[in-house]
Design an enzyme around this catalytic site. Structure first.
Site, PDB file in Angstrom:
ATOM      1  CD  GLU A  14      -2.911  -1.268   2.266  1.00 12.26           C
ATOM      2  OE1 GLU A  14      -4.100  -1.579   2.058  1.00 12.26           O
ATOM      3  OE2 GLU A  14      -2.446  -1.098   3.397  1.00 12.26           O
ATOM      4  CD  GLU A  43      -3.705  -6.749   3.344  1.00  8.12           C
ATOM      5  OE1 GLU A  43      -4.785  -6.218   3.675  1.00  8.12           O
ATOM      6  OE2 GLU A  43      -2.604  -6.160   3.422  1.00  8.12           O
TER       7      GLU A  43
END
Length: 972
Positions: free
Chosen positions: A418, A494
């Site tokens: 991220e 994820e």
């Protein structure tokens, strides 16, 4: 102008200075090492400008003043009374002004006195001082001599200390700033906790010792041959006795027959790298990682990740985890069928990778890099796309790769998490490909897959995974990149966010992974709840999360999102995951046969023993070993089951696969997989009502129906036999879960908000009619929430039945405009005496289950206390439902209650009301009352994973519709 103070050394975005080049990490060597862990002297200052400047680093400095105290190393100073930890998920906890940080910058000064062993040779070779982890920036002195500085909290740094050391006593001084330029690169979803939190070690490097070494391996799955080459500086010899290898370094050695390393068969060959000055232990695993036909392969076979994201965390010590804790994690993973770890979002302690090599886990090793907070600024100034940060990022990724390059478990390098797009992502990828082309490269933030080897996403819906499996995802604007990405393997780095009750939808994801070769599994977010212990004023302990430490900026309980509770107790989510990803699929094949499918990629089922058990009405009547022939990977066999006897009762087969012998990670008899299916269906037994009409006693104001007594005025059940009962009404509310409070795929419906706005937690009941109709007592009501015209016209019919029971039929008819509403639950709730503290049931258990979290529970007869029925989620919420129950009994010292399904129901029992559960923020807020509240449910809504991901799938949603259900109540 005279400059008295100029801040900024720790705000330099470039790597630190004075450090040695990174190299492979090992502590298995015959060279001397001195661990410097222990109690250090410590002083905390509120700013980076510490009075006295660097004077504290001088050997003669007096650290015996009241400003100084003892602090263990490794540790985080905020966990030892010096400040407080702070939790933020995405935003930076300081103003975003890269590379600068606030003047209010907690700064820890450390001093440690140590004696060099008498046989430590300072006259030959050199001595290196190694820090394995310092958060976030440090400056290091030995005996007042500056060695250098370092940025990069979770990668090691080494300094030459030879000339600064002396025989006898030495003073090591370290200054650590909590905030630095490096903090902009470390915005991971975790607690901000500064300090020297990993080992500090002094290493003697004799003349001719190993400067660095790189173990290169391959395995040919067609011939069974392996190759080995060990590059080393300086050169030496590689000795592996078991393979008969004694060869110079830099030489490619072919091994005709070798057993490969995989996560299922973690075969390691012990050896040594020998130079003139040192002997370093080697653990060599032969394997080849590749992408073939658009899928990730190891040793020529497609692999499927059944993984977790693992932060390093312990509730007492934070990220300063011990080797015992690391081993505990690995054992728990292996025992729950997990085969892969993504080291979110930084390289772990190196010993953890030793354990992954030894016990067998695929590893995605992730760079210590995340800049999620820049997303809130539309990625303006983001380091991924800013040239000034290039060297720092290359330094970080290089320190990871060099440290971990000799671990066979590491099959993928991840560039970070991220941190948005940018050319620096490409620079890191290019460097890795030059240095280590034997592994694959991952980075979820590269949406176009320009730099990476696989397409990685987070929290993708089931529908999109299905499309991705068919390689029919939405196209990219660039045709060439689109063609490249569409040909890549796909993973979910994820998914199924394990926050609170849930996650739901696990089995549906796994079916997609197994259906489509391209979809190679995923990594659950995440492994463990990150919480610390706190104590109430009256001495009761609870788990604390974001905001419990008076943080100015925090993200609440979003840190409580693990498959393990903080004390490493498995949650229901982990029990579910173990079953969903089990390596053996056991199903009914028809004609009295069971199908055994080996879902492993490499190993046979020879290590397992199979048994069968036959239960009738929940009670075991037969069992024993089940002879299963050899089953290779991805093969199926069918095995006949013993003959059945005729019966009118429900019968169920349970087939279990357990370890045949002790292994490194589990004892003989450990359950690996199981399957359960009907042998004979439960017969339909029509209700046999009595012909006894209700008895009306107007003078007493009651109506009696069999063993049940009702109030004429309210229609309420007030007694069952001698058991007082209270408040039996239709119930459609539940204490909202973290997933109820989330938004489907970040953009959909937040059902907790919808339900709250609709006042479903404030339903009122109006009695419209109370009547005796033949042999039936009828109560008609309207259950409705305030402010709206919608309600449920509810009819309760009570009829006496044989064996001292009363049949309750409930009919709920929607009234008004409900739109597309889903209900939290639909059933009745009743208050019972608190003495009814023991529960038995025939249904699914022993743990909780909901429509989309029921894979991991078995049909059987179970017994638990009311207290043990609760799942102690850190943030209290709906929990404890048992599903598809045939009968349940609540018992105490003075009688009890039996509930029988007609045919099935779900139930939950607790010592507090749903409203009290909804209001609680910690487990200590739940105080037992003077009732046991029993929910008898026709159905409950699914759970989903919308706390960060997709909501409840349509087939598990409880839509508003006309509904009828019934149960039988009996006093016991």
């Amino acid at each position: 102008m005279e400059v008295i103070y100029c801040p900024g050394e720790h705000e330099d975005p470039r790597p630190g200075r004075g450090a040695l080049p990174p190299r492979a990490w090992t502590d298995r060597t015959d060279a001397k090492q001195l661990r410097l862990n222990g109690d250090w002297r410590f002083r905390l200052s509120p700013t980076a400008a510490v009075p006295g400047g660097d004077d504290f680093a001088k050997a003669a400095f007096d650290d015996d003043s009241e400003q100084w105290s003892n602090l263990p190393v490794p540790s985080h100073w905020v966990l030892h009374g010096h400040g407080k930890p702070a939790y933020v998920n995405i935003p930076y906890p300081f103003p975003v002004d890269p590379p600068f940080v606030p003047t209010e910058n907690p700064t820890g000064d450390y001093r440690y006195t140590f004696d060099l062993p008498k046989d430590w040779d300072l006259n030959s070779g050199k001595t290196i001082l190694r820090f394995d982890g310092v958060d976030s920036w440090c400056k290091v002195w030995v005996n007042g001599t500056l060695l250098g500085t370092s940025s990069g909290s979770r990668v090691p740094v080494e300094f030459v200390a030879s000339t600064a050391l002396r025989a006898g006593a030495n003073i090591l001084a370290v200054r650590v700033h909590q905030w630095s330029a490096g903090s902009y690169l470390e915005d991971q979803d975790q607690w901000w906790m500064p300090g020297i939190f990993r080992d500090v070690t002094l290493l003697h490097r004799p003349d001719g010792s190993v400067g660095d070494h790189f173990v290169h391996v391959s395995y040919d799955h067609e011939t069974g041959a392996g190759t080995l080459k060990v590059d080393a500086t300086p050169s030496g010899r590689v000795v592996i006795p078991e393979l008969g290898i004694d060869a110079p370094t830099g030489t490619l050695v072919s091994v005709p027959h070798v057993k490969p390393w995989t996560a299922e068969t973690p075969r390691l060959y012990a050896g040594h790298l020998v130079t003139t000055g040192e002997r370093v232990s080697l653990s060599v695993g032969f394997r080849t990682v590749a992408i073939e036909d658009g899928v990730i392969t190891v040793n020529g076979k497609r692999i499927l990740f059944r993984g977790v994201n693992r932060h390093e965390f312990h509730p007492d010590t934070g990220r300063a985890v011990t080797r015992e804790t690391m081993l505990q994690d690995v054992l728990l993973m292996k025992r729950h069928n997990i085969n892969a770890v993504r080291t979110s979002h930084y390289p772990p302690h190196p010993h953890f990778l030793d354990l992954c090599d030894e016990y067998g886990l695929w590893v995605i090793d992730e760079n210590d890099y995340e800049t999620h907070g820049f997303e809130q600024l539309n990625w303006q100034g983001n380091p991924s796309s800013t040239a000034v940060w290039k060297d720092a990022l290359l330094d970080r990724v290089g320190r990871m790769v060099e440290r971990d390059k000799n671990h066979p478990s590491v099959i993928i390098w991840s560039l970070g998490n991220e941190a948005g797009p940018g050319e620096n992502i490409g620079h890191m990828a290019d460097w890795i490909r030059r240095r280590d082309p034997s592994r694959l490269i991952h980075y979820e933030g590269d949406k176009t897959c320009k730099y990476v080897d696989m397409y990685s996403r987070m929290y993708v819906t089931h529908a999109e995974v299905d499309a991705l499996g068919r390689r029919q995802e939405d196209p990219l604007d660039d045709p060439e990149l689109d063609k490249k990405r569409r040909a890549m393997p796909f993973i979910l780095c994820e998914y199924i966010h394990a926050m609170g009750n849930g996650p739901g939808g696990q089995a549906e994801y796994q079916r997609l992974f197994e259906k489509y070769p391209r979809c190679q599994g995923g990594f659950v977010w995440e492994w463990i709840d990150h919480c610390f212990k706190k104590t109430t004023a009256d001495g009761r302990e609870y788990w604390a999360y974001g905001g419990d430490f008076d943080e100015e900026i925090h993200d609440g309980n979003f840190i409580v999102d693990g498959l393990l509770f903080p004390d490493r107790t498995p949650s229901p989510g982990l029990i579910e995951y173990k079953k969903v990803i089990e390596p053996v699929a056991i199903t009914y094949a028809g004609n009295g046969q069971v199908s055994i499918y080996n879902n492993r990629d490499f190993a046979s089922l020879d290590d397992l023993i199979f048994t069968y058990k036959l239960e009738r009405a929940g009670r075991g009547i037969a069992g024993g070993p089940l002879a299963v022939p050899a089953v290779g990977p991805r093969q199926t066999v069918t095995v006949p089951l013993p003959a059945l006897s005729t019966t009118k009762d429900e019968q169920v087969w349970t087939i279990t696969a357990v370890l045949a012998e002790d292994t490194k990670w589990g004892s003989a008899g450990h359950e690996v997989a199981w399957g359960q299916f009907a042998a004979t269906e439960a017969p339909h037994r029509p209700l046999a009502p009595t012909l006894i009409a209700p008895v009306v006693d107007k003078a007493a104001g009651v109506v009696t129906v069999g063993p049940a007594e009702f109030s004429i005025a309210s229609g309420q059940l007030i007694k069952l036999g001698q058991l007082p009962v209270h408040g039996l009404n239709l119930d459609i509310w539940r204490a909202t879960t973290d997933n109820d409070r989330g938004q489907e795929y970040f953009e959909g419906t937040c059902w907790a908000d919808v339900w709250k706005e609709a006042n479903l937690d404030k339903v009122k009941h109006r009695v419209n009619r109370v009547a005796v109709d033949g042999n039936t007592f009828v109560v008609e009501t309207r259950a409705a929430a305030g402010s709206y015209n919608r309600g449920l016209l509810t009819t309760y019919t009570w009829t006496a039945v044989e064996d001292n029971g009363v049949h309750l039929g409930v009919k709920a008819v929607p009234d008004g405009d409900w739109g597309d509403m889903v209900l939290p639950r639909l059933g009745v709730r009743v208050g019972l005496p608190t003495s009814l503290d023991q529960v038995s049931w025939y249904g699914y258990g022993p743990g909780e289950a909901y429509p989309d979290t029921r894979t991991g529970v078995k049909l059987g007869v179970y017994n638990l206390s009311v207290d043990d029925l609760q799942t102690p989620y850190v943030f209290p919420q709906e929990n404890g439902s048992r599903i598809d129950v045939r009968w349940a009994e609540l018992a105490g010292l003075s009688g009890g209650l039996r509930v029988e399904g007609a045919p099935l129901f779900s139930f939950a029992a607790r010592r507090w009301t749903t409203e009290q559960l909804q209001a609680a923020r910690h487990t200590t807020d739940l105080v037992p009352g003077n009732q046991v509240w029993l929910n008898i449910d026709y159905a409950v809504n699914g759970i989903g994973t919308a706390s960060c991901g997709e909501g409840v799938l349509p087939e598990h949603q409880l839509r508003v519709a006309e509904t009828e259900f019934s149960v039988i109540l009996r006093p016991t």
